[in-house]
Design a protein around this motif. Structure first.
Motif, PDB file in Angstrom:
ATOM      1  N   ILE A  83     -38.109  12.379 -70.731  1.00  6.54           N
ATOM      2  CA  ILE A  83     -39.297  12.709 -71.424  1.00  6.54           C
ATOM      3  C   ILE A  83     -40.230  13.630 -71.005  1.00  6.54           C
ATOM      4  O   ILE A  83     -40.944  14.477 -71.859  1.00  6.54           O
ATOM      5  CB  ILE A  83     -40.007  11.254 -71.892  1.00  6.54           C
ATOM      6  CG1 ILE A  83     -38.989  10.212 -72.374  1.00  6.54           C
ATOM      7  CG2 ILE A  83     -41.228  11.223 -72.552  1.00  6.54           C
ATOM      8  CD1 ILE A  83     -39.465   8.600 -72.302  1.00  6.54           C
ATOM      9  N   VAL A  84     -40.458  13.447 -69.787  1.00  2.08           N
ATOM     10  CA  VAL A  84     -41.522  14.604 -69.112  1.00  2.08           C
ATOM     11  C   VAL A  84     -40.864  15.971 -69.038  1.00  2.08           C
ATOM     12  O   VAL A  84     -41.576  16.768 -69.326  1.00  2.08           O
ATOM     13  CB  VAL A  84     -41.548  13.991 -67.329  1.00  2.08           C
ATOM     14  CG1 VAL A  84     -42.399  14.986 -66.936  1.00  2.08           C
ATOM     15  CG2 VAL A  84     -41.967  12.647 -67.635  1.00  2.08           C
ATOM     16  N   ALA A  85     -39.528  16.066 -68.787  1.00  4.67           N
ATOM     17  CA  ALA A  85     -38.952  17.356 -69.082  1.00  4.67           C
ATOM     18  C   ALA A  85     -39.105  17.989 -70.391  1.00  4.67           C
ATOM     19  O   ALA A  85     -39.570  19.080 -70.535  1.00  4.67           O
ATOM     20  CB  ALA A  85     -37.467  17.473 -68.873  1.00  4.67           C
ATOM     21  N   SER A  86     -39.074  17.398 -71.484  1.00  8.64           N
ATOM     22  CA  SER A  86     -39.062  17.761 -72.788  1.00  8.64           C
ATOM     23  C   SER A  86     -40.792  18.249 -73.070  1.00  8.64           C
ATOM     24  O   SER A  86     -40.990  19.166 -73.573  1.00  8.64           O
ATOM     25  CB  SER A  86     -38.803  16.672 -73.857  1.00  8.64           C
ATOM     26  OG  SER A  86     -37.403  16.381 -73.768  1.00  8.64           O
ATOM     27  N   ALA A  87     -41.520  17.366 -72.428  1.00 13.18           N
ATOM     28  CA  ALA A  87     -42.986  17.750 -72.632  1.00 13.18           C
ATOM     29  C   ALA A  87     -43.285  19.020 -71.835  1.00 13.18           C
ATOM     30  O   ALA A  87     -44.120  19.749 -72.402  1.00 13.18           O
ATOM     31  CB  ALA A  87     -43.883  16.426 -72.268  1.00 13.18           C
ATOM     32  N   GLY A 110     -40.861  13.532 -82.325  1.00  9.99           N
ATOM     33  CA  GLY A 110     -41.775  12.636 -83.171  1.00  9.99           C
ATOM     34  C   GLY A 110     -41.711  11.108 -82.735  1.00  9.99           C
ATOM     35  O   GLY A 110     -42.285  10.244 -83.187  1.00  9.99           O
ATOM     36  N   GLN A 111     -40.611  10.876 -81.936  1.00  8.00           N
ATOM     37  CA  GLN A 111     -40.525   9.520 -81.673  1.00  8.00           C
ATOM     38  C   GLN A 111     -40.787   9.275 -80.136  1.00  8.00           C
ATOM     39  O   GLN A 111     -40.696  10.153 -79.095  1.00  8.00           O
ATOM     40  CB  GLN A 111     -38.817   9.226 -81.533  1.00  8.00           C
ATOM     41  CG  GLN A 111     -38.368   9.094 -83.146  1.00  8.00           C
ATOM     42  CD  GLN A 111     -36.988   8.232 -82.958  1.00  8.00           C
ATOM     43  OE1 GLN A 111     -36.086   8.314 -82.281  1.00  8.00           O
ATOM     44  NE2 GLN A 111     -36.812   7.365 -84.116  1.00  8.00           N
ATOM     45  N   THR A 112     -41.092   7.928 -79.769  1.00  7.29           N
ATOM     46  CA  THR A 112     -41.422   7.407 -78.541  1.00  7.29           C
ATOM     47  C   THR A 112     -40.242   6.616 -78.180  1.00  7.29           C
ATOM     48  O   THR A 112     -39.162   6.388 -78.622  1.00  7.29           O
ATOM     49  CB  THR A 112     -42.546   6.380 -78.658  1.00  7.29           C
ATOM     50  OG1 THR A 112     -42.184   5.275 -79.481  1.00  7.29           O
ATOM     51  CG2 THR A 112     -43.740   7.028 -79.174  1.00  7.29           C
ATOM     52  N   LEU A 113     -40.201   6.212 -76.881  1.00  2.90           N
ATOM     53  CA  LEU A 113     -39.055   5.333 -76.297  1.00  2.90           C
ATOM     54  C   LEU A 113     -39.191   4.245 -77.315  1.00  2.90           C
ATOM     55  O   LEU A 113     -37.951   3.632 -77.703  1.00  2.90           O
ATOM     56  CB  LEU A 113     -39.241   5.148 -75.024  1.00  2.90           C
ATOM     57  CG  LEU A 113     -38.150   4.187 -74.245  1.00  2.90           C
ATOM     58  CD1 LEU A 113     -36.929   4.807 -74.558  1.00  2.90           C
ATOM     59  CD2 LEU A 113     -38.417   3.992 -72.895  1.00  2.90           C
ATOM     60  N   GLN A 114     -40.196   3.597 -77.480  1.00  2.57           N
ATOM     61  CA  GLN A 114     -40.232   2.215 -78.220  1.00  2.57           C
ATOM     62  C   GLN A 114     -39.530   2.551 -79.627  1.00  2.57           C
ATOM     63  O   GLN A 114     -38.852   1.707 -80.274  1.00  2.57           O
ATOM     64  CB  GLN A 114     -41.819   1.655 -78.118  1.00  2.57           C
ATOM     65  CG  GLN A 114     -42.185   1.448 -76.847  1.00  2.57           C
ATOM     66  CD  GLN A 114     -43.670   0.879 -76.990  1.00  2.57           C
ATOM     67  OE1 GLN A 114     -44.126   1.171 -77.910  1.00  2.57           O
ATOM     68  NE2 GLN A 114     -44.068   0.335 -75.953  1.00  2.57           N
ATOM     69  N   SER A 115     -40.196   3.476 -80.442  1.00  2.92           N
ATOM     70  CA  SER A 115     -39.593   3.701 -81.584  1.00  2.92           C
ATOM     71  C   SER A 115     -37.934   4.060 -81.805  1.00  2.92           C
ATOM     72  O   SER A 115     -37.295   3.747 -82.564  1.00  2.92           O
ATOM     73  CB  SER A 115     -40.460   4.779 -82.524  1.00  2.92           C
ATOM     74  OG  SER A 115     -40.353   6.142 -81.775  1.00  2.92           O
ATOM     75  N   PHE A 116     -37.539   4.910 -80.841  1.00  6.83           N
ATOM     76  CA  PHE A 116     -36.087   5.386 -80.472  1.00  6.83           C
ATOM     77  C   PHE A 116     -35.487   3.937 -80.648  1.00  6.83           C
ATOM     78  O   PHE A 116     -34.293   3.862 -81.051  1.00  6.83           O
ATOM     79  CB  PHE A 116     -35.821   6.183 -79.272  1.00  6.83           C
ATOM     80  CG  PHE A 116     -34.467   6.456 -78.977  1.00  6.83           C
ATOM     81  CD1 PHE A 116     -33.731   7.223 -80.003  1.00  6.83           C
ATOM     82  CD2 PHE A 116     -33.766   5.623 -78.117  1.00  6.83           C
ATOM     83  CE1 PHE A 116     -32.304   7.592 -79.755  1.00  6.83           C
ATOM     84  CE2 PHE A 116     -32.602   5.646 -78.015  1.00  6.83           C
ATOM     85  CZ  PHE A 116     -31.666   6.634 -78.713  1.00  6.83           C
ATOM     86  N   ALA A 175     -47.474   3.332 -69.963  1.00  8.95           N
ATOM     87  CA  ALA A 175     -47.696   4.282 -71.188  1.00  8.95           C
ATOM     88  C   ALA A 175     -46.851   5.322 -71.725  1.00  8.95           C
ATOM     89  O   ALA A 175     -46.775   5.547 -72.859  1.00  8.95           O
ATOM     90  CB  ALA A 175     -49.282   4.817 -70.587  1.00  8.95           C
ATOM     91  N   VAL A 176     -46.056   5.760 -70.835  1.00 10.57           N
ATOM     92  CA  VAL A 176     -45.137   6.845 -71.131  1.00 10.57           C
ATOM     93  C   VAL A 176     -44.206   6.450 -72.213  1.00 10.57           C
ATOM     94  O   VAL A 176     -43.781   7.261 -72.890  1.00 10.57           O
ATOM     95  CB  VAL A 176     -44.635   7.160 -69.758  1.00 10.57           C
ATOM     96  CG1 VAL A 176     -43.633   6.322 -69.386  1.00 10.57           C
ATOM     97  CG2 VAL A 176     -43.716   8.824 -70.171  1.00 10.57           C
ATOM     98  N   TYR A 177     -43.972   5.060 -72.246  1.00  5.51           N
ATOM     99  CA  TYR A 177     -42.716   4.325 -73.233  1.00  5.51           C
ATOM    100  C   TYR A 177     -43.284   4.687 -74.705  1.00  5.51           C
ATOM    101  O   TYR A 177     -42.560   4.569 -75.720  1.00  5.51           O
ATOM    102  CB  TYR A 177     -42.484   2.981 -72.838  1.00  5.51           C
ATOM    103  CG  TYR A 177     -41.842   2.828 -71.509  1.00  5.51           C
ATOM    104  CD1 TYR A 177     -41.209   3.926 -70.973  1.00  5.51           C
ATOM    105  CD2 TYR A 177     -42.253   1.807 -70.573  1.00  5.51           C
ATOM    106  CE1 TYR A 177     -40.748   3.855 -69.643  1.00  5.51           C
ATOM    107  CE2 TYR A 177     -41.817   1.656 -69.467  1.00  5.51           C
ATOM    108  CZ  TYR A 177     -40.891   2.744 -68.893  1.00  5.51           C
ATOM    109  OH  TYR A 177     -40.589   2.595 -67.616  1.00  5.51           O
ATOM    110  N   ALA A 178     -44.627   4.735 -74.745  1.00  6.86           N
ATOM    111  CA  ALA A 178     -45.240   4.601 -76.221  1.00  6.86           C
ATOM    112  C   ALA A 178     -45.993   5.920 -76.607  1.00  6.86           C
ATOM    113  O   ALA A 178     -46.554   6.183 -77.629  1.00  6.86           O
ATOM    114  CB  ALA A 178     -46.358   3.479 -76.172  1.00  6.86           C
ATOM    115  N   GLU A 179     -45.577   7.114 -75.763  1.00  2.00           N
ATOM    116  CA  GLU A 179     -46.063   8.372 -76.149  1.00  2.00           C
ATOM    117  C   GLU A 179     -44.955   9.283 -76.458  1.00  2.00           C
ATOM    118  O   GLU A 179     -44.132   9.485 -75.739  1.00  2.00           O
ATOM    119  CB  GLU A 179     -46.811   8.866 -74.705  1.00  2.00           C
ATOM    120  CG  GLU A 179     -48.087   8.090 -74.354  1.00  2.00           C
ATOM    121  CD  GLU A 179     -48.472   8.429 -73.004  1.00  2.00           C
ATOM    122  OE1 GLU A 179     -49.733   8.952 -73.139  1.00  2.00           O
ATOM    123  OE2 GLU A 179     -47.962   8.458 -71.958  1.00  2.00           O
ATOM    124  N   PRO A 180     -44.967   9.871 -77.641  1.00  2.00           N
ATOM    125  CA  PRO A 180     -43.974  10.806 -78.138  1.00  2.00           C
ATOM    126  C   PRO A 180     -44.280  12.287 -77.495  1.00  2.00           C
ATOM    127  O   PRO A 180     -45.404  12.702 -77.457  1.00  2.00           O
ATOM    128  CB  PRO A 180     -44.172  10.962 -79.500  1.00  2.00           C
ATOM    129  CG  PRO A 180     -45.667  10.710 -79.729  1.00  2.00           C
ATOM    130  CD  PRO A 180     -46.052   9.705 -78.584  1.00  2.00           C
TER     131      PRO A 180
END
Length: 256
Positions: A83-87, A110-116, A175-180
């Motif tokens: 996720i960090v690498a993509s950002a 557009g997806q977070t880990l939670q929504s994925f 926090a990172v799990y809920a951030e796209p």
């Protein structure tokens, strides 16, 4: 010579790359492995333990290493580090030769880990990380029990390596799990992507990995007969893969 910047995943720190770093260096490459803020030995960075803070820290390393090398670098993200690498790719596309996801969370735009995970519920995967991790009362931090770490993260590792790694796990900010990650065609979309799947991964299921690659295709997918932690269970195989990525990017010789 290529320069690799290695980004660890949840509960881990720069220490997890211990066995991979010398192998990349022996192959003629440079590799650096920073701690994410609030992780590993960076306890002072807890106030920056969110996606923006992580991306700030790794983007600074990417800029420094690209300037040092006079060439773009290869950014490697393991698990949550994907996720960090993509950002970071969104911000620093011009300084990146490629992205490599090692059992990594390659989230669709557009997806977070939670929504994925919610969207992937039809796969009926038993998520052993969610099953075992212990979340604080206020929901802001999670820990992973030492006794669960070996069977979930390190079951293909030597017992001594698994015990060493399990003993070093630290709390993870949630926090990172809920951030796209903010992704666009002009940023993230410009960077060449590669995926390394672990066929025996019990933390990020191969079913999840294949769905992520299906939704966000990569230039090449490598398949390792390894667990969630190939940097400890199969470090030479992972080093060979990264050398091959460097060769594909025109940055070094192919692995033998």
């Amino acid at each position: 010579m290529s320069t690799f910047v290695l980004v660890h995943g949840s509960f881990h720190g720069a220490w997890c790359w211990r066995d991979l770093l010398p192998r990349l260096q022996a192959a003629g490459h440079r590799a650096v492995a920073p701690d994410l803020p609030g992780s590993g030995d960076d306890a002072a960075g807890r106030d920056r333990a969110h996606l923006a803070g992580y991306a700030d820290a790794i983007a600074a390393v990417v800029r420094s290493e690209a300037d040092r090398a006079g060439a773009p670098v290869v950014l490697v993200g393991h698990s949550m580090g994907g996720i960090v690498a993509s950002a970071v790719a969104e911000r620093e596309a011009a300084r990146l030769a490629g992205l490599v996801y090692v059992n990594g969370l390659l989230l669709p735009r557009g997806q977070t880990l939670q929504s994925f995970l919610a969207a992937a519920a039809h796969l009926q995967v038993e998520d052993l990380v969610l099953k075992h991790m212990e979340v604080s009362a206020d929901g802001t931090r999670a820990t992973f029990p030492v006794e669960a770490a070996a069977p979930v993260f390190y079951h293909r590792c030597a017992p001594a390596d698994a015990a060493w790694a399990a003993s070093r796990l630290t709390a993870q900010a949630t926090a990172v799990y809920a951030e796209p990650p903010p992704l666009t065609d002009d940023g993230f979309g410009r960077v060449r992507r590669f995926y390394v799947e672990g066929r025996d991964d019990r933390a990020v299921s191969p079913a999840y990995q294949r769905l992520m690659v299906q939704r966000t295709p990569c230039e090449h997918v490598y398949s390792l007969d390894a667990d969630h932690s190939p940097f400890l269970s199969a470090p030479q195989a992972l080093a060979d893969v990264l050398c091959d990525v460097a060769a594909r990017l025109g940055a070094g010789p192919a692995a033998a």
